[in-house]
Design an enzyme around this catalytic site. Structure first.
Site, PDB file in Angstrom:
ATOM      1  N   CYS A   1      15.574  -3.607  -5.747  1.00  0.00           N
ATOM      2  CA  CYS A   1      16.894  -3.316  -6.277  1.00  0.00           C
ATOM      3  C   CYS A   1      16.807  -2.119  -7.222  1.00  0.00           C
ATOM      4  O   CYS A   1      15.902  -2.028  -8.042  1.00  0.00           O
ATOM      5  CB  CYS A   1      17.526  -4.480  -7.037  1.00  0.00           C
TER       6      CYS A   1
ATOM      7  N   ARG B   1      13.875   1.381  -3.340  1.00  0.00           N
ATOM      8  CA  ARG B   1      13.691   0.087  -4.002  1.00  0.00           C
ATOM      9  C   ARG B   1      14.360  -1.065  -3.247  1.00  0.00           C
ATOM     10  O   ARG B   1      14.211  -2.227  -3.628  1.00  0.00           O
ATOM     11  CB  ARG B   1      14.259   0.142  -5.431  1.00  0.00           C
TER      12      ARG B   1
ATOM     13  N   TRP C   1      17.797  -5.284  -2.693  1.00  0.00           N
ATOM     14  CA  TRP C   1      16.810  -5.949  -1.842  1.00  0.00           C
ATOM     15  C   TRP C   1      17.075  -7.434  -2.061  1.00  0.00           C
ATOM     16  O   TRP C   1      16.842  -7.953  -3.151  1.00  0.00           O
ATOM     17  CB  TRP C   1      15.390  -5.558  -2.265  1.00  0.00           C
TER      18      TRP C   1
ATOM     19  N   ASN D   1      18.995  -6.184 -11.486  1.00  0.00           N
ATOM     20  CA  ASN D   1      17.728  -6.146 -10.740  1.00  0.00           C
ATOM     21  C   ASN D   1      16.834  -7.219 -11.352  1.00  0.00           C
ATOM     22  O   ASN D   1      16.585  -7.211 -12.550  1.00  0.00           O
ATOM     23  CB  ASN D   1      17.113  -4.739 -10.902  1.00  0.00           C
ATOM     24  N   GLY D   2      16.379  -8.175 -10.516  1.00  0.00           N
ATOM     25  CA  GLY D   2      15.510  -9.246 -11.038  1.00  0.00           C
ATOM     26  C   GLY D   2      15.963 -10.586 -10.505  1.00  0.00           C
ATOM     27  O   GLY D   2      16.739 -10.657  -9.537  1.00  0.00           O
TER      28      GLY D   2
ATOM     29  N   GLU E   1      -6.366  -1.324   5.287  1.00  0.00           N
ATOM     30  CA  GLU E   1      -5.266  -0.418   4.936  1.00  0.00           C
ATOM     31  C   GLU E   1      -4.651   0.214   6.189  1.00  0.00           C
ATOM     32  O   GLU E   1      -3.430   0.350   6.295  1.00  0.00           O
ATOM     33  CB  GLU E   1      -5.782   0.638   3.950  1.00  0.00           C
TER      34      GLU E   1
ATOM     35  N   LYS F   1      -0.749  -0.179   7.240  1.00  0.00           N
ATOM     36  CA  LYS F   1       0.135   0.985   7.476  1.00  0.00           C
ATOM     37  C   LYS F   1       0.848   0.842   8.817  1.00  0.00           C
ATOM     38  O   LYS F   1       2.032   1.095   8.925  1.00  0.00           O
ATOM     39  CB  LYS F   1      -0.662   2.298   7.494  1.00  0.00           C
TER      40      LYS F   1
ATOM     41  N   GLU G   1       3.481  -2.101   8.719  1.00  0.00           N
ATOM     42  CA  GLU G   1       4.598  -1.799   7.806  1.00  0.00           C
ATOM     43  C   GLU G   1       5.650  -0.903   8.448  1.00  0.00           C
ATOM     44  O   GLU G   1       6.836  -1.150   8.309  1.00  0.00           O
ATOM     45  CB  GLU G   1       4.074  -1.013   6.583  1.00  0.00           C
TER      46      GLU G   1
ATOM     47  N   HIS H   1     -16.460 -13.348  15.570  1.00  0.00           N
ATOM     48  CA  HIS H   1     -16.153 -14.715  15.142  1.00  0.00           C
ATOM     49  C   HIS H   1     -14.682 -15.057  15.345  1.00  0.00           C
ATOM     50  O   HIS H   1     -14.169 -15.954  14.689  1.00  0.00           O
ATOM     51  CB  HIS H   1     -16.553 -14.909  13.671  1.00  0.00           C
TER      52      HIS H   1
ATOM     53  N   LYS I   1       9.808  -0.615  -2.024  1.00  0.00           N
ATOM     54  CA  LYS I   1       8.649   0.053  -2.600  1.00  0.00           C
ATOM     55  C   LYS I   1       8.206  -0.588  -3.901  1.00  0.00           C
ATOM     56  O   LYS I   1       7.026  -0.646  -4.200  1.00  0.00           O
ATOM     57  CB  LYS I   1       8.976   1.526  -2.838  1.00  0.00           C
TER      58      LYS I   1
HETATM   59  C1  G6P Z   1       5.085  -3.035  -2.033  1.00  0.00           C
HETATM   60  C2  G6P Z   1       4.975  -1.669  -1.381  1.00  0.00           C
HETATM   61  C3  G6P Z   1       3.514  -1.342  -1.100  1.00  0.00           C
HETATM   62  C4  G6P Z   1       2.696  -1.461  -2.372  1.00  0.00           C
HETATM   63  C5  G6P Z   1       2.859  -2.836  -3.037  1.00  0.00           C
HETATM   64  C6  G6P Z   1       2.236  -2.868  -4.421  1.00  0.00           C
HETATM   65  O1  G6P Z   1       4.752  -4.020  -1.118  1.00  0.00           O
HETATM   66  O2  G6P Z   1       5.725  -1.625  -0.178  1.00  0.00           O
HETATM   67  O3  G6P Z   1       3.418  -0.017  -0.594  1.00  0.00           O
HETATM   68  O4  G6P Z   1       1.343  -1.244  -2.069  1.00  0.00           O
HETATM   69  O5  G6P Z   1       4.251  -3.134  -3.190  1.00  0.00           O
HETATM   70  O6  G6P Z   1       2.947  -1.976  -5.246  1.00  0.00           O
HETATM   71  P1  G6P Z   1       2.377  -1.271  -6.534  1.00  0.00           P
HETATM   72  O7  G6P Z   1       3.511  -0.426  -7.018  1.00  0.00           O
HETATM   73  O8  G6P Z   1       2.024  -2.351  -7.508  1.00  0.00           O
HETATM   74  O9  G6P Z   1       1.179  -0.477  -6.134  1.00  0.00           O
END
Ligand code: G6P
Length: 612
Positions: free
Chosen positions: A2, A27, A73, A99-100, A485, A489, A492, A508, A607
Site C-alpha cells: 500500500c 507498493r 495491496w 497502510n498497515g 535466486e 526471479k 515472480e 534425492h 515491493k
Molecule cells: C518482497 C519483494 C522482494 C523482496 C522482499 C524482501 O517480497 O517483492 O523483491 O526481496 O519483499 O524485501 P526487502 O525490502 O526487505 O529486501
C-alpha cells in the site's frame, strides 16, 4: 505494501496525487483511490491500477489544493471498488487512507456497531475512520486530537493520513511500523509512504517516527506530537536522490534498467570503501563497532525474499573468509520460534526497502534480547535503517521493479566487503590473500558489464524455454543461493514454476521430474566442485533434460555437455554470485516479456511488504 500520498498547498492536488500514486504503485496495485476537497470532499476509487482510476475520475474537481491518495495491496477484503481507499466516516466528515493492519479491528468494529456505526466495506481501515469520528464527536475535539486519542485504542501497524471536511486546509498523518515521510516545500506540504512522490517538489523531508502524529496546514504550520501528547521538534533531512533515478530512462521496464545499472550500482556500493594500494576496506559501521562484531559468538542474518538469498551468500562468505559462525533465518520464522539469542550475538538484517514488517519484527525481538543489530539496507532513512545500532547502506538508488536485481548485487557486494574486512581484523586470511581478493572485488563492476553484453544470446535461450511449465535451477557452494535466486526471479515475473536446489540434492527428489520438457539451469562455474557438477549435468542429460549451463569463459568440458551455455568472466570463487546471477536475471526478464507478463508489477506481489 500500500502506498499513500497527500498534499496541501497552492498547486492543483489531483494531478500531483495521481503522479505520486504512479510512483508508489510498486507498493501494491490491487486498487487505487483519491479524495480531494473542493467545498465538500470528493472520493474517486477503482479496482486495478492507477490508470484505471484515472479513466474513472475524469470529472474530478480542477480547483482543489488539498487531497489524499492510496494504492492498495489487499489484506482485509477483496480488491474491489468498495474496499479501495480512501474510506469515509459514517457522517461523511472524515476521509482516510491507511497502510498497515489494525489487528484489533474486529473488536473495535463490534464496539462501534453497538454505538450505531454502519460499515460498508470489509476493511480494517474503515473501522479506524469510524473510531476517529466517534472520538471526535464524543469530545468535540479538533482533528489531530481525535486522531491521537483514537490511536491510543488501536493495536497494529499503520501509516495514515486524514482529512476533515470541517477543518479545510489541514492534513493529519500518523505512523506506527509503516513508513510516512513529510515533504516540506514553500507554503506546501506533502506526505507519502516514501520520498519518491515528493522529490520533484522538494528535497527537505521529515521521517515521522513510530507513534508520532503530524499536523500540517495550508498556512504553513507543521506540528509533530507523540501519541502520548508530547510535542516533538521536526528533524529535517536533505534527500540525496534525483528525479532521473525514478524514470525508466529509455528502457521498456524498470527491471531492465535496474539490471543494466548494476556495473555502476556495484561500483557505487564500493566507492570510498575500498582502497587498492595497499588493500584496505573501510565500512563505517564495522569500524565503529569492531570489537562487538569481531568477538561475536555468532552472526544471525535475518531477511525475506531476495534479501534472504543474499544473506545465504553472506553465510558462505563470512564462514569461509572471516571464520565466524553464521545462521541465516527467514525473519518471519526467527520472530515466532522462541530462538536463543544473547548479548554476544550480532544480528544482521538485510532489506532493500528497510520497511519489511517481518524483518522489523524480528529485529525488535532480537534487540529486546540484547543482541547488536546491524542493517544492510538500500532505502536511506527507512525504518530498519533507523532502528539498528549500526549499518551500511548499499547505495543502489531507488529500485522500482518488484523483482529485486540491483539491490541483490548491492547486498552481496556489501557482504563481500564486510566479510573481507572482518577476515582481516580477525587475522583469518593472510595479507597477500586479502590484497588479491580486494583487487578482484574492485574488478567486479567491469566484469558485470561484460556479462550484460551477452544479452542477445540470453534472449535467444529465453525464446527456447519460454513455454515451459517448470524449471529447475542447480548450483553448488556459493552458487547454490544463486540457484534459489534464479528460480525466484523466474516464478515472480513469468509465473513459471521453478525450484532452486543444491546440485547434489537433485538425486534425492527433483530428478524424478526431469524429462524433455524440463529446462535445467545449472550454474557450473565453481572451481572447487567442477567435476562433481559435471556429473550432475550428466545425470540430467541421461534423463533427456535440457541443460542450460552458466560457465566460466573458456570452459570446454561442460559446454560440450550442455544444450546451451552462457559464459561469464572468471573471478575468485567467493565473488562468483555477483556475476552468475546476472544471466539468470536477464533470462527471467526476457521470458516474462515474451510471455506478455507485466514485468515491473507481477500479479499478487508488492515491493515493500509492510504487513506480517
Ligand atoms: C518482497 C519483494 C522482494 C523482496 C522482499 C524482501 O517480497 O517483492 O523483491 O526481496 O519483499 O524485501 P526487502 O525490502 O526487505 O529486501
Amino acid at each position: 505494501m500500500c502506498g499513500i500520498v497527500a498534499y496541501v498547498g497552492p498547486r492543483q492536488a489531483y494531478p500531483l496525487l495521481i503522479k505520486g500514486l504512479k510512483r508508489l504503485e510498486y507498493r501494491g496495485y490491487d486498487s487505487a483511490g483519491i479524495a480531494v476537497a473542493s467545498g465538500d470532499i470528493k472520493v474517486f476509487k477503482k479496482k486495478g491500477k492507477v490508470s484505471e482510476l484515472e479513466k474513472s475520475a475524469l470529472n474530478h474537481p480542477k480547483d482543489s489544493n488539498i487531497g489524499i491518495g492510496h494504492t492498495r495491496w489487499a489484506t482485509h477484503g477483496a480488491p474491489d471498488d468498495i474496499n479501495a481507499h480512501p474510506h469515509k466516516s459514517g457522517n461523511g466528515r472524515l476521509t482516510l487512507v491507511h497502510n498497515g493492519i489494525i489487528e484489533n479491528y474486529a473488536l473495535l468494529r463490534t464496539a462501534l456497531e453497538k454505538e450505531g456505526h454502519e460499515f460498508i466495506s470489509e476493511t480494517d481501515t474503515e473501522v479506524l475512520v469510524h473510531l476517529i469520528e466517534e472520538v471526535q464527536k464524543r469530545d468535540n475535539l479538533p482533528l489531530e486530537e481525535a486522531v491521537r486519542v483514537a490511536l491510543t485504542r488501536v493495536i497494529g501497524a499503520y501509516a495514515i493520513v486524514v482529512m476533515d471536511r470541517d477543518e479545510p486546509g489541514k492534513l493529519v498523518g500518523a505512523r506506527k511500523a509503516s513508513p510516512l515521510v513529510i515533504g516540506i516545500g514553500e507554503n506546501e506540504y506533502f506526505m507519502a509512504s516514501d520520498a519518491t512522490p515528493i522529490i520533484e517538489y522538494t528535497k527537505r523531508v521529515v521521517y515521522l517516527n513510530d507513534e508520532e502524529i503530524v499536523t500540517v496546514t495550508r498556512d504553513g504550520d507543521i506540528q509533530i506530537k507523540t501519541i502520548g501528547d508530547e510535542l516533538q521538534t521536526p528533524f529535517i533531512h536533505e534527500l540525496d536522490m534525483e528525479i532521473e533515478m525514478l524514470e525508466k530512462g529509455g528502457y521498456d521496464y524498470f527491471m531492465l534498467k535496474e539490471i543494466h545499472e548494476q556495473p555502476s550500482t556495484i561500483a557505487d556500493c564500493m566507492r570510498g570503501r575500498i582502497n587498492l594500494e595497499p588493500a584496505s576496506i573501510r565500512l563505517g559501521g564495522v569500524e565503529e563497532h569492531t570489537n562487538r562484531i569481531t568477538r561475536a559468538n555468532r552472526i544471525i542474518m535475518a531477511a525475506c525474499g531476495t534479501s534472504w538469498h543474499a544473506a545465504l551468500i553472506g553465510e558462505y562468505l563470512f564462514e569461509d573468509l572471516a571464520r565466524i559462525p553464521v545462521e541465516v533465518e527467514y525473519a518471519s520464522e526467527l520472530r515466532y520460534r522462541n530462538p536463543i539469542i544473547t548479548e554476544e550475538d550480532v544480528v544482521i538484517a538485510l532489506s532493500q526497502s528497510g520497511e519489511t514488517a517481518d524483518t522489523l519484527a524480528a529485529l525488535e525481538m532480537a534487540k529486546s534480547k540484547g543482541a547488536m543489530i546491524y542493517g544492510i539496507v538500500n532505502m536511506v532513512g527507512s525504518s530498519i535503517a533507523r532502528m539498528t545500532d549500526a549499518g551500511s547502506y548499499i547505495h543502489a538508488g531507488p529500485e522500482i521493479g518488484v523483482a529485486s536485481t540491483k539491490a541483490f548485487t548491492g547486498q552481496v557486494s556489501l557482504l563481500s566487503m564486510m566479510a573481507l574486512s572482518l577476515a582481516q581484523k580477525r587475522g583469518t586470511i593472510s595479507q597477500s590473500r586479502f590484497q588479491q581478493l580486494v583487487n578482484e572485488l574492485a574488478l567486479i563492476p567491469e566484469k558485470v558489464a561484460k556479462v550484460l553484453e551477452y544479452e542477445e544470446q540470453i534472449k535467444y535461450i529465453a525464446g527456447e524455454i519460454k513455454d515451459s511449465h517448470n524449471a529447475l535451477y542447480l548450483g553448488r557452494g556459493y552458487n547454490f543461493p544463486v540457484a534459489l535466486e534464479g528460480a525466484l526471479k523466474l516464478k515472480e515475473i513469468s509465473y513459471i514454476h521453478a525450484e532452486g536446489y543444491p546440485a547434489a540434492e537433485m538425486k534425492h527428489g527433483p530428478i524424478a521430474l526431469i524429462d524433455e520438457q524440463m529446462p535445467v539451469i545449472v550454474i557450473a562455474t565453481n572451481k572447487s566442485a567442477y567435476e562433481k557438477i559435471a556429473s550432475n549435468i550428466q545425470e540430467v542429460k541421461a534423463r533427456k533434460g535440457m541443460v542450460i549451463a552458466v560457465v566460466t569463459e573458456g570452459d570446454t568440458i561442460i559446454s560440450k555437455l550442455a544444450d546451451y551455455t552462457i559464459e561469464i568472466p572468471d573471478t575468485e570463487e567467493p565473488f562468483t554470485p555477483l556475476l552468475s546471477v546476472i544471466p539468470l536475471q536477464m533470462l527471467s526478464y526476457h521470458i516474462a516479456v515474451m510471455r506478455g507478463c507485466d514485468v515491473d508489477q507481477p500479479r499478487n506481489l508488492a515491493k515493500s511488504v509492510t504487513v506480517e
